[in-house]
Enzyme design. Structure first.
Site, short mmCIF file in Angstrom:
data_model
loop_
_atom_site.label_atom_id
_atom_site.label_comp_id
_atom_site.label_asym_id
_atom_site.label_seq_id
_atom_site.Cartn_x
_atom_site.Cartn_y
_atom_site.Cartn_z
N TYR A 1 -14.83 -11.21 -0.36
CA TYR A 1 -15.60 -10.02 -0.70
C TYR A 1 -17.02 -10.37 -1.15
O TYR A 1 -17.88 -9.49 -1.22
CB TYR A 1 -14.92 -9.24 -1.82
CG TYR A 1 -13.58 -8.68 -1.45
CD1 TYR A 1 -13.47 -7.60 -0.57
CD2 TYR A 1 -12.41 -9.21 -1.97
CE1 TYR A 1 -12.24 -7.08 -0.23
CE2 TYR A 1 -11.17 -8.70 -1.63
CZ TYR A 1 -11.09 -7.63 -0.76
OH TYR A 1 -9.87 -7.12 -0.41
N ARG B 1 -3.21 5.99 0.33
CA ARG B 1 -3.81 7.02 1.17
C ARG B 1 -2.84 7.72 2.12
O ARG B 1 -3.16 8.78 2.66
CB ARG B 1 -4.95 6.41 1.98
CG ARG B 1 -6.10 5.93 1.12
CD ARG B 1 -7.08 5.10 1.92
NE ARG B 1 -6.50 3.85 2.38
CZ ARG B 1 -7.10 2.99 3.19
NH1 ARG B 1 -8.31 3.28 3.64
NH2 ARG B 1 -6.52 1.87 3.54
N ARG C 1 0.82 -1.22 0.00
CA ARG C 1 0.00 0.00 0.00
C ARG C 1 0.85 1.26 0.00
O ARG C 1 0.44 2.30 0.54
CB ARG C 1 -0.97 0.02 1.19
CG ARG C 1 -2.06 -1.03 1.12
CD ARG C 1 -3.03 -0.89 2.27
NE ARG C 1 -4.04 -1.94 2.25
CZ ARG C 1 -4.83 -2.23 3.27
NH1 ARG C 1 -4.74 -1.56 4.41
NH2 ARG C 1 -5.73 -3.19 3.18
N ASP D 1 -6.67 -2.66 -7.29
CA ASP D 1 -7.37 -3.23 -6.15
C ASP D 1 -7.53 -4.73 -6.38
O ASP D 1 -7.64 -5.17 -7.53
CB ASP D 1 -8.74 -2.58 -5.95
CG ASP D 1 -9.38 -3.00 -4.64
OD1 ASP D 1 -8.92 -2.52 -3.58
OD2 ASP D 1 -10.32 -3.82 -4.65
N ARG E 1 -7.27 12.25 -5.37
CA ARG E 1 -8.57 11.63 -5.06
C ARG E 1 -9.67 12.67 -4.83
O ARG E 1 -10.84 12.33 -4.87
CB ARG E 1 -8.43 10.72 -3.85
CG ARG E 1 -7.70 9.43 -4.16
CD ARG E 1 -8.61 8.44 -4.92
NE ARG E 1 -9.49 7.75 -3.99
CZ ARG E 1 -10.80 7.93 -3.88
NH1 ARG E 1 -11.41 8.78 -4.67
NH2 ARG E 1 -11.49 7.26 -2.99
#
Length: 340
Positions: free
Chosen positions: A147, A27, A23, A72, A36
């Site tokens: 998921y 973020r 990652r 993703d 974003r």
């Protein structure tokens, strides 16, 4: 070409320990948060030039030895006919929700070189310009299926575990579908220029080793063996127990809950190992992050085959300056008794 990571994957001697972060393109970076504000996550992923731009963003903050593709785990869902929505605090949710996974017939076979070419084009753009390895990735079948469990995931994946026990034939069809298609997606990423593929089985730690061997290992092994047959270097991220190593992978990426030297004994000395600084050390500030980094490196002992990383992905609140300090500590490190 900076090939430190690829040489470490092959357990060859390296001048210094290679370092990257799960990652790292995301973020925790102010430049990413700025992007974003204007564009949605899936919009960025589907735009090859934008995805390549985000993949390179970490280099504005710290000098890592590999770039991990901005994507993703759920990206292949729509190629298979499953519409998804990304919900804050939940993650990818299929629309409409799957009814306990029984509607396996909704899956549509796909060719990743056609349906997911936007991902491959981003890799081609990166590989043409960057002198360090591009890491592609796929989800392992079990984690990808997590998921789909009623559209949300409880903390113990009880619905998914019940489905595996209640409907082994349907589970075989579902997990087998993803083992085949994810393997081909990984091969396609390698063909496009990815130096290695990381297989994420982030939720495998929810299972005891016997359940993992019975219900999960056969599908992860099928995926990883297909990649090995095609000459694709692999990193397998999952729970720190021997059963995960049995499924395959040139390197086993381990979480932070087992000290690195003990984890290496578990997965076996014939494997490379990746990890495993506790992400909380980064949140705790530079002094704690540097001390934790030195402890991981000390436990690695300078043995060939160590790739430095966290034991999980970077927390969104991670300070890029602290991440840069971790990179600096890895670069400075020499085993006791040696000088550099």
């Amino acid at each position: 070409m900076n090939d430190l990571l690829l040489r470490a994957l092959a357990r060859e001697p390296v001048e210094r320990t290679p370092v990257w972060f799960m990652r790292q393109a995301g973020r925790s970076l102010p430049a990413y948060r700025e992007l974003r504000r204007a564009r949605g996550f899936l919009e960025l992923v589907r735009d090859p030039e934008a995805a390549a731009q985000v993949t390179r963003l970490p280099l504005e903050y710290f000098d890592v030895d590999a770039l991990v593709l901005f994507m993703d785990l759920s990206t292949p869902f729509e190629a298979a006919g499953i519409e998804i929505e990304l919900r804050a605090g939940v993650g990818p949710v299929p629309l409409p929700p799957w009814g306990g996974l029984e509607d396996v017939d909704r899956l549509r076979p796909f060719e990743p070189r056609e349906r997911l070419d936007f991902v491959l084009e981003a890799i081609r753009l990166l590989a043409a310009d960057d002198a360090r390895p591009i890491l592609g990735f796929v989800g392992a079948p079990f984690t990808l299926c997590s998921y789909l469990a009623r559209g949300t995931r409880d903390s113990r994946l009880a619905q998914l575990r019940a489905f595996m026990l209640r409907s082994p034939g349907l589970w075989d069809r579902l997990a087998g579908f993803w083992a085949e298609h994810l393997a081909e997606f990984g091969v396609a990423q390698h063909e496009a220029g990815a130096g290695a593929i990381q297989v994420f089985d982030s939720w495998s730690g929810i299972l005891d080793p016997d359940s993992y061997r019975t219900h999960v290992l056969p599908y992860s092994r099928r995926l990883l063996e297909r990649l090995r047959e095609r000459g694709v270097p692999t990193i397998h991220y999952g729970a720190t127990h021997a059963a995960v190593a049995e499924a395959g992978g040139d390197a086993i990426s381990v979480d932070w809950r087992t000290p690195l030297d003990e984890a290496w004994e578990i997965v076996g000395p014939e494997r490379a190992i990746q990890g495993n600084l506790d992400p909380a050390c980064v949140l705790a500030g530079e002094a704690a992050a540097r001390a934790g980094t030195r402890d991981v490196l000390r436990r690695a002992g300078g043995r060939p085959g160590h790739i430095f990383n966290l034991g999980h992905g970077l927390n969104p609140d991670s300070d890029p300056a602290v991440i840069a300090a971790v990179v600096d500590e890895v670069r400075r490190w020499s085993p006791p008794g040696e000088s550099r």
